[in-house]
Design a protein around this motif. Structure first.
Motif, mmCIF file in Angstrom:
data_model
loop_
_atom_site.group_PDB
_atom_site.id
_atom_site.type_symbol
_atom_site.label_atom_id
_atom_site.label_comp_id
_atom_site.label_asym_id
_atom_site.label_seq_id
_atom_site.Cartn_x
_atom_site.Cartn_y
_atom_site.Cartn_z
ATOM 1 N N ARG A 238 0.627 -1.250 -0.060
ATOM 2 C CA ARG A 238 -0.064 -0.011 -0.021
ATOM 3 C C ARG A 238 0.914 1.248 -0.004
ATOM 4 N NH1 ARG A 238 -5.930 -1.094 2.351
ATOM 5 N NH2 ARG A 238 -5.967 -3.274 1.540
ATOM 6 N N TYR A 253 -6.440 0.363 -6.856
ATOM 7 C CA TYR A 253 -6.683 -0.918 -6.311
ATOM 8 C C TYR A 253 -6.469 -1.943 -7.222
ATOM 9 C CZ TYR A 253 -8.765 -4.133 -2.932
ATOM 10 O OH TYR A 253 -9.163 -5.395 -1.968
ATOM 11 N N LEU A 326 -12.098 1.708 1.017
ATOM 12 C CA LEU A 326 -10.996 0.821 0.832
ATOM 13 C C LEU A 326 -11.716 -0.581 1.483
ATOM 14 C CD1 LEU A 326 -7.611 2.258 1.449
ATOM 15 C CD2 LEU A 326 -8.428 1.449 -0.752
ATOM 16 N N ASP A 330 -12.658 -3.711 -0.400
ATOM 17 C CA ASP A 330 -12.386 -5.360 0.011
ATOM 18 C C ASP A 330 -13.322 -6.128 0.132
ATOM 19 O OD1 ASP A 330 -9.522 -4.765 0.233
ATOM 20 O OD2 ASP A 330 -9.794 -4.247 2.584
ATOM 21 N N VAL A 414 -2.327 -1.387 -3.447
ATOM 22 C CA VAL A 414 -3.376 -0.188 -3.375
ATOM 23 C C VAL A 414 -2.396 1.193 -3.280
ATOM 24 C CG1 VAL A 414 -4.923 0.959 -1.980
ATOM 25 C CG2 VAL A 414 -5.024 -1.377 -2.204
#
Length: 425
Positions: A238, A253, A326, A330, A414
Motif C-alpha cells: 500500500r 486498487y 477501501l 475489500d 493499493v
C-alpha cells in the motif's frame, strides 16, 4: 451500420514479401476512409534506461521527413481536412487518420513518407520536448494519474516495462537525443513490425495495391522482438502519494490477472464487468457510490495484453472516506471471490457484452481499431463473428473460477493519491 458490416466483417488480408501486413475492410458508411498504421514500437521496446523514448518518438515522428518539412506535412493533411493521430502504448505506436475516399492515395503517400523517412529536425524535437515536459508536470499534479502510476509500479516492480510511466520522467525526457530517436525509429519502424489497416469506401484490392505501392520496396530490418518479463507484484503493498493541496483522494486498487491470449480471458472479462462495469459501474458502484454515497466515481477495468494485464479498481472519494471506501472495495472483491456471481448477473452481463459488439464496429475508425487488435493478437479475420459464441460458452463456474483466482483482498496492491485523511489512511 452498412449491411455488409451487419453481416460480419469480411476483410481482405495480404502479407507483402517484406512482412508488411495489409488488411482492408470495405464499408459504405460515408465517402471516407480510415487508415491505421500500427508498428510494434511501444514502450516494451525502449531501453530500460530510456523510459519515455517510445512515447516521445511518437510525438516527433510526424515533424518532418527527408523530403517534407513539418509545415509541408501539416499543409498536405490540413488541406484535405485530415487530422493525424499518433498513439503509443506498451506494445504499439500507431498513426491513424480519416480522409475522403478521393484523397486516400495522396494521404497514404504522406503517411508512408513519415514512417519511412523521419528526419527529426532539432527545432521540432525541442518544441515537443517542452510540450512533453509540460504534460508530465500536469500528470504530476493529477491525483488520478499519480495513483494509477503508483499502482502500476507496485503491480510491475523492479523496472518491469509495464510499470513505467508511459511519458517517462522529466529528467529522462530532457536527456533524450536526436541520435537515440533515429536509432529507435530504425529498430522499430520496419516492414516486419507494420500492420496497415484500411477501412472505408475504397475497393479492397485497390487499397492493398496502394499499400504495396508505398511499402513493398521497403527493406529496413527490424530489431529483435522482446518478450514480456514475468511480473512479480508486491502483494499487499500500500502506497500513499501525498498531495496536500488537493480536495479529493483517488484510489487505485489492483491485481495482475491473465494475458489476452489466456483461454480464460472471456471469463475474466465477464467477471470484471460484473465487478465494476455493468450498468453504472457494477457491484462496486452499486455499493460504494449508490448505497453508501462515498465515491464520486467507482469502477474497475481489465487491460490484458501479451503479458499478464492489470485488473484495476478506481474510486474518487472525499479524503475523509478513504478508509471506508477501501473497506467497501475489500468487501465487494472478497464477496465475488468467495461467493461468486449469480446466474442473473451472468446472463445480464453476457447479453450486455454481446449487445455491445456492434458498437465496436459502428464506424470506420472503430472497425480499424478492432482489426488492428485482431491482427496483433492473431485472433482471426472472423473474430467478430466468433466472439458472441465465445461469450455464450462462458459458464458461471468459469466466471467464479476467474474471480477466485484473481480477487484476493490480502494480495491487492493499493495506491492512494491526495491529501492525508483525518484517519491517516
Amino acid at each position: 451500420m452498412s449491411s455488409t458490416v451487419a453481416r460480419g466483417l469480411a476483410p481482405l488480408r495480404q502479407r507483402l514479401d517484406n512482412g508488411v501486413v495489409a488488411t482492408v475492410q470495405e464499408t459504405a458508411f460515408s465517402p471516407a476512409v480510415t487508415i491505421s498504421l500500427a508498428f510494434r514500437a511501444g514502450s516494451l521496446y525502449e531501453p530500460d534506461t530510456r523510459p519515455g523514448l517510445a512515447w516521445f518518438l511518437g510525438r516527433v515522428i510526424d515533424r518532418g521527413t527527408t523530403s517534407r518539412s513539418a509545415s509541408d506535412i501539416a499543409d498536405g493533411l490540413d488541406d484535405r481536412g485530415v487530422a493525424l493521430r499518433v498513439t503509443t502504448n506498451r506494445h504499439v505506436t500507431a498513426l491513424s487518420c480519416t480522409c475522403l475516399s478521393e484523397d486516400f492515395g495522396p494521404v497514404v503517400d504522406i503517411l508512408a513518407d513519415i514512417v519511412r523517412h523521419p528526419s527529426f529536425p532539432p527545432e521540432e524535437i525541442e518544441k515537443r520536448r517542452v510540450e512533453t515536459i509540460t504534460a508530465i508536470r500536469q500528470d504530476q499534479d493529477n491525483p488520478g494519474v499519480r495513483a494509477s502510476e503508483a499502482l502500476q509500479a507496485l503491480l510491475y516492480p523492479a523496472g518491469h516495462p509495464y510499470g513505467r510511466p508511459a511519458k517517462g520522467t522529466i529528467s529522462a525526457v530532457e536527456a533524450l537525443t536526436r541520435d537515440e530517436l533515429l536509432a529507435q525509429a530504425a529498430l522499430r519502424f520496419a516492414p516486419a513490425t507494420l500492420s496497415a489497416v484500411v477501412v472505408g469506401d475504397v475497393r479492397a484490392s485497390e487499397a492493398v495495391d496502394r499499400v504495396a505501392a508505398v511499402f513493398a520496396d521497403w527493406t529496413a530490418v527490424a530489431g529483435g522482438e522482446r518478450g514480456v518479463p514475468t511480473p512479480h507484484p508486491s502483494f499487499g503493498a500500500r502506497l500513499a502519494v501525498e498531495m496536500p493541496e488537493k480536495s479529493q483522494s483517488d484510489i487505485a486498487y489492483g491485481f495482475v490477472a491473465v494475458n489476452r491470449l489466456d483461454p480464460a480471458y472471456c471469463a475474466h472479462w465477464m467477471m470484471n464487468t460484473i465487478l465494476g462495469q455493468f450498468g453504472l459501474g457494477g457491484r462496486l458502484a452499486e455499493n460504494i457510490r449508490e448505497r453508501q454515497g462515498m465515491a464520486y466515481y467507482a469502477f474497475s477495468s481489465f487491460d490484458p495484453s501479451l503479458g499478464p494485464g492489470p485488473l484495476v479498481i478506481r474510486a474518487g472519494v472525499d479524503p475523509a472516506n478513504v478508509g471506508r471506501a477501501l473497506e467497501a472495495i475489500d468487501a465487494e472483491v472478497g464477496a465475488l471471490a468467495r461467493d461468486g456471481a449469480t446466474e442473473r448477473e451472468l446472463l445480464e452481463t453476457r447479453q450486455y457484452l454481446i449487445g455491445s459488439i456492434p458498437r465496436m464496429l459502428e464506424n470506420n475508425a472503430a472497425i480499424a481499431v478492432f482489426l488492428q487488435t485482431s491482427e496483433f493478437f492473431e485472433l482471426g479475420l472472423d473474430y467478430d463473428r466468433r466472439l458472441p459464441d465465445l461469450l455464450r460458452r462462458v459458464t458461471l463456474d468459469d466466471v467464479n473460477a476467474a474471480a477466485a483466482a484473481v480477487l484476493d483482498p490480502s494480495r491487492a496492491c493499493v495506491a492512494v493519491a491526495g491529501p492525508a485523511s483525518p484517519r491517516g489512511e
